[in-house]
Write a protein that holds these residues in place. Structure first.
Motif, short mmCIF file in Angstrom:
data_model
loop_
_atom_site.label_atom_id
_atom_site.label_comp_id
_atom_site.label_asym_id
_atom_site.label_seq_id
_atom_site.Cartn_x
_atom_site.Cartn_y
_atom_site.Cartn_z
N TYR A 154 47.10 29.65 -6.82
CA TYR A 154 46.11 30.46 -7.60
C TYR A 154 45.10 31.28 -6.07
N ASP B 76 43.03 32.63 -3.68
CA ASP B 76 42.50 33.74 -3.60
C ASP B 76 41.32 34.62 -2.22
N ILE C 153 40.97 28.46 -3.13
CA ILE C 153 40.17 29.28 -4.48
C ILE C 153 39.30 28.90 -4.82
N ARG D 42 38.17 31.84 -9.03
CA ARG D 42 38.96 31.39 -9.78
C ARG D 42 39.43 30.02 -10.59
N GLU E 249 38.68 30.55 -14.42
CA GLU E 249 39.76 31.37 -15.11
C GLU E 249 40.35 30.42 -16.25
N VAL F 66 43.75 29.54 -14.71
CA VAL F 66 43.82 28.05 -13.49
C VAL F 66 43.71 27.07 -13.97
#
Length: 97
Positions: A34, A36, A50, A54, A57, A60
């Motif tokens: 995950y 980002d 992460i 994120r 979300e 996740v």
């Protein structure tokens, strides 16, 4: 004028050391999956983590459950050329020390 007696106070008790569980493979896998935020460090190395956005979300959050807070403290140094982890950096350990 009357002055109240000064009270003696005890020094605050030392805080017990924080005990962290060892970092699980599921957290490391989640950071890889995950992440980002990816910072190119050159030489085929990338620092992955992460972001807070994120982590919030649904995909996740549902995947990580209670370990989301811990995943927020983990960064992974990744070797693009070899396709493998060079080092796992856990800031929770550093902050607990």
């Amino acid at each position: 004028m009357f002055k109240p007696a000064r009270r003696r106070t005890k020094a605050p008790a030392a805080r017990p050391p924080v005990r962290l569980r060892p970092l699980s493979g599921a957290v490391i896998d989640a950071v890889l999956r995950y992440s980002d935020v990816q910072q190119d460090l050159g030489g085929g190395r990338t620092l992955m983590r992460i972001s807070d956005a994120r982590l919030h979300e649904a995909e996740v959050r549902d995947s990580l459950g209670e370990t989301a807070a811990r995943a927020a403290t983990v960064s992974i140094l990744w070797n693009e050329r070899e396709g493998q982890i060079i080092q796992v950096l856990d800031s929770a350990r550093r902050l607990a020390a």
